[in-house]
Design a protein around this motif. Structure first.
Motif, mmCIF file in Angstrom:
data_model
loop_
_atom_site.group_PDB
_atom_site.id
_atom_site.type_symbol
_atom_site.label_atom_id
_atom_site.label_comp_id
_atom_site.label_asym_id
_atom_site.label_seq_id
_atom_site.Cartn_x
_atom_site.Cartn_y
_atom_site.Cartn_z
ATOM 1 N N SER A 278 -6.061 -4.489 -6.977
ATOM 2 C CA SER A 278 -5.376 -4.673 -5.707
ATOM 3 C C SER A 278 -4.541 -3.448 -5.345
ATOM 4 O O SER A 278 -4.571 -2.975 -4.208
ATOM 5 C CB SER A 278 -4.493 -5.922 -5.762
ATOM 6 N N VAL A 279 -3.797 -2.912 -6.322
ATOM 7 C CA VAL A 279 -2.981 -1.716 -6.080
ATOM 8 C C VAL A 279 -3.875 -0.514 -5.780
ATOM 9 O O VAL A 279 -3.612 0.260 -4.854
ATOM 10 C CB VAL A 279 -2.040 -1.444 -7.280
ATOM 11 N N GLU A 280 -4.968 -0.375 -6.542
ATOM 12 C CA GLU A 280 -5.911 0.728 -6.293
ATOM 13 C C GLU A 280 -6.535 0.611 -4.906
ATOM 14 O O GLU A 280 -6.716 1.618 -4.211
ATOM 15 C CB GLU A 280 -7.000 0.740 -7.368
ATOM 16 N N LEU A 281 -6.873 -0.598 -4.496
ATOM 17 C CA LEU A 281 -7.452 -0.825 -3.178
ATOM 18 C C LEU A 281 -6.454 -0.460 -2.078
ATOM 19 O O LEU A 281 -6.825 0.182 -1.089
ATOM 20 C CB LEU A 281 -7.900 -2.282 -3.029
ATOM 21 N N ASP A 282 -5.203 -0.867 -2.244
ATOM 22 C CA ASP A 282 -4.170 -0.502 -1.266
ATOM 23 C C ASP A 282 -4.063 1.009 -1.130
ATOM 24 O O ASP A 282 -3.947 1.538 -0.025
ATOM 25 C CB ASP A 282 -2.813 -1.091 -1.656
ATOM 26 N N ARG A 283 -4.114 1.710 -2.247
ATOM 27 C CA ARG A 283 -4.058 3.175 -2.210
ATOM 28 C C ARG A 283 -5.283 3.752 -1.501
ATOM 29 O O ARG A 283 -5.176 4.658 -0.680
ATOM 30 C CB ARG A 283 -3.953 3.732 -3.626
ATOM 31 N N GLU B 122 -7.159 2.385 0.717
ATOM 32 C CA GLU B 122 -7.162 2.057 2.140
ATOM 33 C C GLU B 122 -5.972 2.660 2.881
ATOM 34 O O GLU B 122 -5.815 2.450 4.078
ATOM 35 C CB GLU B 122 -7.183 0.535 2.328
ATOM 36 N N GLY B 123 -5.122 3.382 2.155
ATOM 37 C CA GLY B 123 -3.965 4.015 2.776
ATOM 38 C C GLY B 123 -2.796 3.092 3.033
ATOM 39 O O GLY B 123 -1.864 3.450 3.754
ATOM 40 N N ALA B 124 -2.827 1.901 2.446
ATOM 41 C CA ALA B 124 -1.738 0.936 2.642
ATOM 42 C C ALA B 124 -0.552 1.224 1.735
ATOM 43 O O ALA B 124 0.544 0.730 1.971
ATOM 44 C CB ALA B 124 -2.239 -0.484 2.400
ATOM 45 N N ALA B 125 -0.758 2.007 0.689
ATOM 46 C CA ALA B 125 0.312 2.326 -0.259
ATOM 47 C C ALA B 125 0.696 3.790 -0.115
ATOM 48 O O ALA B 125 0.373 4.618 -0.950
ATOM 49 C CB ALA B 125 -0.129 2.010 -1.683
ATOM 50 N N VAL B 126 1.370 4.097 0.984
ATOM 51 C CA VAL B 126 1.791 5.472 1.252
ATOM 52 C C VAL B 126 3.314 5.527 1.180
ATOM 53 O O VAL B 126 4.000 4.692 1.769
ATOM 54 C CB VAL B 126 1.307 5.941 2.645
ATOM 55 N N GLY B 127 3.833 6.498 0.465
ATOM 56 C CA GLY B 127 5.281 6.641 0.363
ATOM 57 C C GLY B 127 5.895 5.541 -0.485
ATOM 58 O O GLY B 127 5.225 4.897 -1.284
#
Length: 125
Positions: free
Chosen positions: A23-28, A30-35
């Protein structure tokens, strides 16, 4: 707790750990985990994943119940009726999902009913 339950708990723990990583890798990806996110964003994503897991568990358990339901007695006349699996959308507290449920139809009474899991019992005279 027997050995089988212990092994299953261990497997579930590993699968949940891996699901969190993916889930964390997917967020990264997809650009959802920025900053640096606000903690509420992290928590909301975790709850979203939990709700998805809940819906999948609900669908699986209902499918198992539908598959295990055998002939049932019509509540009106007592005739034995064979249930069929019926696909149904419903709204759970964790969001919408589709489930399979057992549904039977009595041709004699011309009524549908939802048989409980288990046997039909004796036919009424």
């Amino acid at each position: 707790m027997d050995a089988t339950a212990s092994e299953l708990r261990k497997e579930l723990g590993e699968l949940l750990r891996r699901a969190a990583e993916v889930s964390v890798e997917l967020d990264r990806a997809e650009g959802a985990a920025v900053g640096v996110p606000h903690y509420s964003a992290i928590e909301a994503r975790a709850h979203e994943l939990g709700r998805e897991l809940s819906r999948r568990i609900q669908a699986r358990r209902m499918g198992d119940l539908a598959a295990a339901t055998s002939a049932a007695a019509c509540p009106t006349c007592g005739d034995r009726c064979e249930p069929r699996r019926r696909r149904r959308r419903l709204a759970s507290i964790d969001g919408p999902l589709e489930i399979d449920e057992p549904a039977a139809h009595c041709p004699r009474c011309r009524r549908g009913f939802f048989p409980p899991p288990g046997g039909a019992g004796p036919r009424r005279p």
